[in-house]
Structures are given as C-alpha cells and as structure tokens.
Motif scaffolding. Structure first.
Motif, PDB file in Angstrom:
ATOM      1  N   TYR A  54       0.818  -1.222   0.000  1.00  0.00           N
ATOM      2  CA  TYR A  54       0.000   0.000   0.000  1.00  0.00           C
ATOM      3  C   TYR A  54       0.852   1.274   0.000  1.00  0.00           C
ATOM      4  N   GLU A  55       2.112   1.151   0.448  1.00  0.00           N
ATOM      5  CA  GLU A  55       2.972   2.344   0.485  1.00  0.00           C
ATOM      6  C   GLU A  55       3.238   2.908  -0.907  1.00  0.00           C
ATOM      7  N   LYS A  56       3.166   2.022  -1.904  1.00  0.00           N
ATOM      8  CA  LYS A  56       3.402   2.469  -3.280  1.00  0.00           C
ATOM      9  C   LYS A  56       2.368   3.477  -3.759  1.00  0.00           C
ATOM     10  N   LEU A  57       1.226   3.502  -3.084  1.00  0.00           N
ATOM     11  CA  LEU A  57       0.163   4.419  -3.500  1.00  0.00           C
ATOM     12  C   LEU A  57       0.575   5.883  -3.400  1.00  0.00           C
ATOM     13  N   ARG A  58       1.654   6.159  -2.671  1.00  0.00           N
ATOM     14  CA  ARG A  58       2.106   7.554  -2.590  1.00  0.00           C
ATOM     15  C   ARG A  58       2.611   8.076  -3.940  1.00  0.00           C
ATOM     16  N   LEU A  59       2.984   7.160  -4.831  1.00  0.00           N
ATOM     17  CA  LEU A  59       3.508   7.554  -6.149  1.00  0.00           C
ATOM     18  C   LEU A  59       2.428   7.518  -7.223  1.00  0.00           C
ATOM     19  N   TYR A  60       2.615   8.312  -8.268  1.00  0.00           N
ATOM     20  CA  TYR A  60       1.708   8.269  -9.405  1.00  0.00           C
ATOM     21  C   TYR A  60       1.819   6.910 -10.097  1.00  0.00           C
TER      22      TYR A  60
ATOM     23  N   LYS B  31      13.268  10.910  -6.086  1.00  0.00           N
ATOM     24  CA  LYS B  31      12.239  11.451  -6.962  1.00  0.00           C
ATOM     25  C   LYS B  31      11.598  12.672  -6.306  1.00  0.00           C
ATOM     26  N   GLU B  36       4.909  14.272  -5.157  1.00  0.00           N
ATOM     27  CA  GLU B  36       4.328  13.199  -4.353  1.00  0.00           C
ATOM     28  C   GLU B  36       4.846  13.340  -2.924  1.00  0.00           C
ATOM     29  N   SER B  37       4.205  12.642  -1.999  1.00  0.00           N
ATOM     30  CA  SER B  37       4.686  12.653  -0.627  1.00  0.00           C
ATOM     31  C   SER B  37       5.789  11.610  -0.456  1.00  0.00           C
ATOM     32  N   PRO B  38       6.802  11.915   0.374  1.00  0.00           N
ATOM     33  CA  PRO B  38       7.820  10.890   0.641  1.00  0.00           C
ATOM     34  C   PRO B  38       7.320   9.836   1.633  1.00  0.00           C
ATOM     35  N   TYR B  39       6.173  10.047   2.208  1.00  0.00           N
ATOM     36  CA  TYR B  39       5.692   9.166   3.274  1.00  0.00           C
ATOM     37  C   TYR B  39       4.536   8.284   2.807  1.00  0.00           C
ATOM     38  N   ALA B  40       4.326   7.205   3.546  1.00  0.00           N
ATOM     39  CA  ALA B  40       3.248   6.268   3.232  1.00  0.00           C
ATOM     40  C   ALA B  40       1.897   6.893   3.545  1.00  0.00           C
ATOM     41  N   CYS B 217      -0.863  11.482   0.316  1.00  0.00           N
ATOM     42  CA  CYS B 217       0.083  10.429  -0.068  1.00  0.00           C
ATOM     43  C   CYS B 217      -0.583   9.359  -0.929  1.00  0.00           C
ATOM     44  N   GLU B 339      16.151  12.091   1.967  1.00  0.00           N
ATOM     45  CA  GLU B 339      16.235  12.565   0.587  1.00  0.00           C
ATOM     46  C   GLU B 339      16.885  13.948   0.538  1.00  0.00           C
TER      47      GLU B 339
END
Lengths: 353, 353
Positions: A54-60, B31, B36-40, B217, B339
């Motif tokens: 689920y942490e990947k959801l932070r990215l587009y 990135k 985007e957020s760096p956090y979950a 996020c 980062e």
C-alpha cells in the motif's frame, strides 16, 4: 449568497445526462439489471490485491500502463503502440467522442443500441445520427447512405440491449466504406462467437474496445482498453487524463489478463447459464433473441413493463427500456443458477403458473 | 492495411498534449519531481485494503460515491449536493473544461501556472487567455480587465510551480467580480495557511478542488473532489463518466479522510521539512520563493538548467521549466530528511563546495 447564474455550455443545461442502471445498497436483492457477472473475479486478482504494497500508493501510476499494453498487445497479436487503456471503457468512449466528434463532426449509432452514445454526442455538442436497425435488429441495407455525414460511427457488437451479433462481413464492409472512425464496442464481445479485433490490422479507421466489467467480473475496478492504428492511439493519448488508470487498477487488471484459464472457464459458465435460462424462459412462453452476450433480450408473455415491475416488487432487478422499439422486451443479465431459479419461480408466480 | 487518414478534430492533430513529470521505473532514484509525498498513506488505508472483499469487484461502484460525499461535505461544512468526486482532480479539471469552455467560451489562467490549463483549453478547442503574473508572481492589478472575455478562470492556489499563495482578499474580489466560473485549484491547499473553500458558500460561481495525490500520499489511487453550488455540481455530474470513481478508490479515499490525526501529522511533517530545506538551500546561496505548498520554487546559484541536469546525472529528479519567466528556477518537491540530505550533498558537489 450571490444569485446563481448558469455559465454552462447551453447544451449541458438543456440535456438530461445518462442514467445508469440502479445500484441498490444492501438488502436481499437479485441484481440482473446491469450485466455484471454473478461470479467472483479470478483468484489471481485476490492474490495481486494481497501482494500489493500500500505504500506504493504515494507515487503516481505509470501514465502509459506499459505492462498492460504489452500483455494486451500480445494477446491480440498487435503492438503496444496499438493499445490505449481507460478508467472503464466509458473513459475510452468519452475520449473517442472528444477526439472525433464536434459541432461539425456528427456521431452516428444504431437504434436501439447503448444509450450512452447519443448522450456522448450531446455532451460534446455534436449532431447525432440515429440509424434504425431493421425489424430483426439487424443492420439496414442502406446504412452507408444514412451515416454518410458522420465522422464517427459507434457500433456495439454484440449489440446492447438486443444481444445479437451483426454478421462480421457486414462489419467489414462498413469499415472499408465508412469515411470516418468506426468504433466497435466489444463490451460483450467475449461472450460472442467471433470478434472484430483483427479488423484493426486491416483498417486504419477502426477502433475496437473491450471492458473488464462483464467477462472479467471486474465492474468495480473500472478498466477498459481499445485497439487501433498507432496514429489513432497517439491522438487519443493526447486527450486522456495523464494518469487515467489508477495503480491498483493496473495491477489487478494485469493479474486478471494473465489468468487465461479462469477467464475461459468463466465464459463457458456464462454461456452454459445463458443457454439454460433461454430454454427455461422459452418453456414459459418468452420469445428471446438468440443472445451472443451475457444478457437476454426477451419478450415476456405478460408484457415487458408489467414483468419488470412485478419482478421489482419481488426484489429482482432487471432492465426495461420504454422506447417504442423496445417496449415489449426486457433485458435480463445472465446470472448464477441460483439466481435463475429465483427468477423462474417469481416468473411462474407472475404468470399465474 | 488501408492508408491512414486523420479523422481527428483539427485542434487535436496540431497540438502537443500535456507532458507529465517523469515516472522512472525502478532504479535507485530520488524522486523530487512530481510533488508526491515521501511518506506512506495513513495506516487506515492499509487496513481498508486488507479488509476489502475482492469478490465485490464484480459489481459496479456507487456512481455517486454517497459515503464520500457525506464525509467530504461534513468536513467542509457543506451539503453532499455541493460535492463531486473524480478519478484524480485531473478528472474534475477535464469535466470543468468541458462544461464551461468551448469555441466561444474562453478559458483563462495565470502564467506561469499549472501547464495543464492551456492544454485543457486546447483539447476543448476553446480560446485560451494567459494572464501574466507580476514580477513577484502575484496577481496583476488589471486582472479583471484581462479576463473579461473568459467564461472560466482556473487559478491554482497555492500556485504551481511558484508555490506562493495569492492573498485571499484578492481571490474573493475575483469571485465577486468575474462574470464566469472561478475554479480554485487547491491541489496544494492543505499545505497553505488558509483555504478558499468557504467562498463556495458565498459565491455561486466558484468551484474549489482538492486532490489526494499530495497531502494524502495517494497519487497512485487517483482521487480528487470539488466543492461548488448544487446547480454547478448537478451539471458537472451530467458530464462525468457514470462510474468515474472505482470501488477500491472510494473505500481507500474514505479511510484516508476519516483518519484526521494522521493527516494533520503528515502536513506538519512536510511543513517542517519544507522549512528545513528552505533554510539549508539559503545557506548554499539559493533564492527561494516562500512556499505554501509541498515544493520549493528556487533559483540555484549555478543556474536552473545546469542544476537540474547535474542532479539528474546523480539520479536525483527535480523539475525544470525552460520558459522565459521560469528558466532561472527549479521546482523541488519537499521530500524526507534522508532525501534532503542526499540532495544537499549533491548540491554541494555541483557548486564545488
């Protein structure tokens, strides 16, 4: 509060908007009204969901759905450049209407067919040309004359709500002769005996679309795709929202696509249930158009509207289209055997049998 | 193969299409290019994902996202009739452009601002009016004169890529005086010291939009919403695709919304990192516009383009906009402390310090 003044384009103010089938919330309802599958998606979809971090959801998400394009292209004997994906095939239809229709580029479709097509023309401010199907809901012989002013011709094949499949030869003739885009909507194509996907290789003016809402049991996911000449795809990609297919949608759609065995078994199951329901209804006096889809378009002996309303009272939802050409019919989604036995029992009750 | 002929609307053929920031696949990349957020996301999102019954995906999602509308309305002191949700706020922007702009209804926005706005005008075939910001990237005094022919005025507040917040009084003046729709894009609003959401209660020509891609996020999820007068929402709902927000998106967005504590903590964390990075860069000679967002718009002492390219060589992605007004700057997303320390180390290297 400042008084409300409409700044909408005038077409929008005056139109109704598309009305989708009912989506009841909870309750013991048998839902045979929006052509969803009665069965669960592939277990590979569950697995992909469990495996998803689920942490990947932070990215587009991948804006151009690279893996999906490759898989879809390979399953259809095409290149990734021939594929675009959408947030449901509705998204693909909207993109198509925006790319190829406008005030001076009319949209054509058959009548009766998917009622979203004229709505799309309306939203776009494009003239709409309705081409009446013949008395058996087949393509009329003078079709080319009727669509000569259109720039885009949307054809559902199998047709909805009638469920029949126009002969492929006639489809190919339209593709060859029509001076514009032929959009072949194969939302129900996986339940049919053939496909027009191969016409994309032969005709640079053809778009073939598919959805995961019916044959892949994933209506909630919102995934659809289209196949076409690379130049068409290139233009459509300009029109789409940058990240139109969500990350989870991409993962789960890919898992479904790769499970070819479950898919084939599901199609067989629906076809089997379809044949059973068709013959059971025939025994009760229904006249059904031979279906190549996952629904039946059928004339109940007690009249379409009455049957629809009586079933609704019994918490069974089907679809009724009150227009002149369709008012004697109802559309019933092919469900599970259990759903069918409830439907048949209610039907006998309604018919006093 | 039949020879390719373009049937696209001529605007589409001649335009470039919006180019989103790079989304690299894998590799050890820092990135800081797409905000985007760096956090979950909130752990409540993980829980909602775990609790989700994948079998439900066979059904269509709620076409009007009832639960989400209620939660969003209640958090903003509005009614559910004042809320529309979208497949990302891009979807909301597209719906808005389609509803309120056309050949004779121009779209206006400031320059520099989010480059999607002119693209939306182009896709819609609507004239575009660029209103140059003043030398400090604030609203020019003659703004009303410049936008008088527009039917829709899209304003990012905080602005992107500059990161500053126009005074709320000036925003309200525009809402009161503009003869058309004022679309206030609060994609970065959660990081700012105030919001224009309350203007929706006072002005019937105002739309305020939010996204879950930055402050929540959830860029991968694709969820955004807008607040406006009920008549505006009613018209926009006609324009949206019937099932534009997927089932999982609805569940996960709701879980995120309800975890108010995690949200507040996340915003604080980003603001803290933002302040730190701003002062560290100042020490290295960067001139940064005070940011009210989750990115910095800053002038590197070695020049914008050089800095951008040198960082890229070191696998650190930021954003560079080569236009005249922005060419001295770069845009750096506020990331995690780790980062930032990599970024600062690379920066010292580039500057020979």
């Amino acid at each position: 509060m400042k008084e409300y003044i409409s700044y909408f384009r005038s077409e929008i103010d005056s139109m109704q908007g598309y009305v989708p089938g009912e989506q009841p919330k909870g309750g013991k309802i048998i839902k045979l009204n929006t052509n969803e599958s009665p069965y669960a998606p592939s277990p590979a979809v569950r697995q992909a969901l469990q495996d998803f971090d689920y942490e990947k959801l932070r990215l587009y998400p991948d804006p151009v759905f690279t893996e999906l394009k490759e898989e879809i292209a390979s399953q259809n004997g095409l290149s990734p450049e021939n594929v675009i994906a959408g947030n449901g095939s509705d998204d693909i239809l909207t993109i198509t209407a925006r790319c190829f229709t406008s005030k001076d580029k009319p949209l054509a479709s058959f009548d009766p067919s998917y009622s979203l097509y004229p709505t799309l023309a309306g939203l776009q401010g494009a003239p709409y040309i309705a081409v009446p199907l013949d008395k058996d809901f087949n393509i009329p012989s003078n079709v080319m004359e009727q669509v000569k002013d259109a720039n885009c011709f949307m054809i559902a094949r199998p047709n909805a709500p009638t469920g029949n499949l126009y002969p492929k030869k006639e489809m190919e003739k339209i593709c060859a002769e029509f001076n514009g885009i032929v959009f072949i909507d194969e939302a129900y194509g996986d339940f049919a005996e053939d496909t027009c996907a191969d016409l994309v290789k032969k005709y640079s003016n053809v778009i073939v679309s598919r959805t995961f809402s019916k044959s892949r049991c994933l209506a909630g996911l919102r995934f659809g795709y289209a196949l076409a000449h690379e130049k068409i795809i290139e233009g459509m990609v300009k029109m789409k929202d940058s990240y139109n297919v969500a990350m989870l949608t991409q993962k789960l759609a890919l898992a479904s696509l790769r499970d070819k065995e479950y898919f084939a078994r599901h199609i067989e199951r629906i076809k089997e249930n379809r044949a059973e329901l068709t013959s059971e209804l025939a025994r009760l006096g229904f006249k059904t158009i031979p279906s190549q889809s996952n629904f039946l378009f059928t004339i109940p002996p007690c009249g379409g509207e009455k049957y629809f309303l009586e079933l609704k009272k019994r918490n069974i939802l089907i679809r009724y289209f009150p227009a002149e050409r369709t008012k004697d019919f109802v559309r019933i989604t092919v469900g599970s055997k259990e759903e069918h036995s409830c439907l048949l029992q209610a039907t006998k009750e309604i018919l006093g049998m």
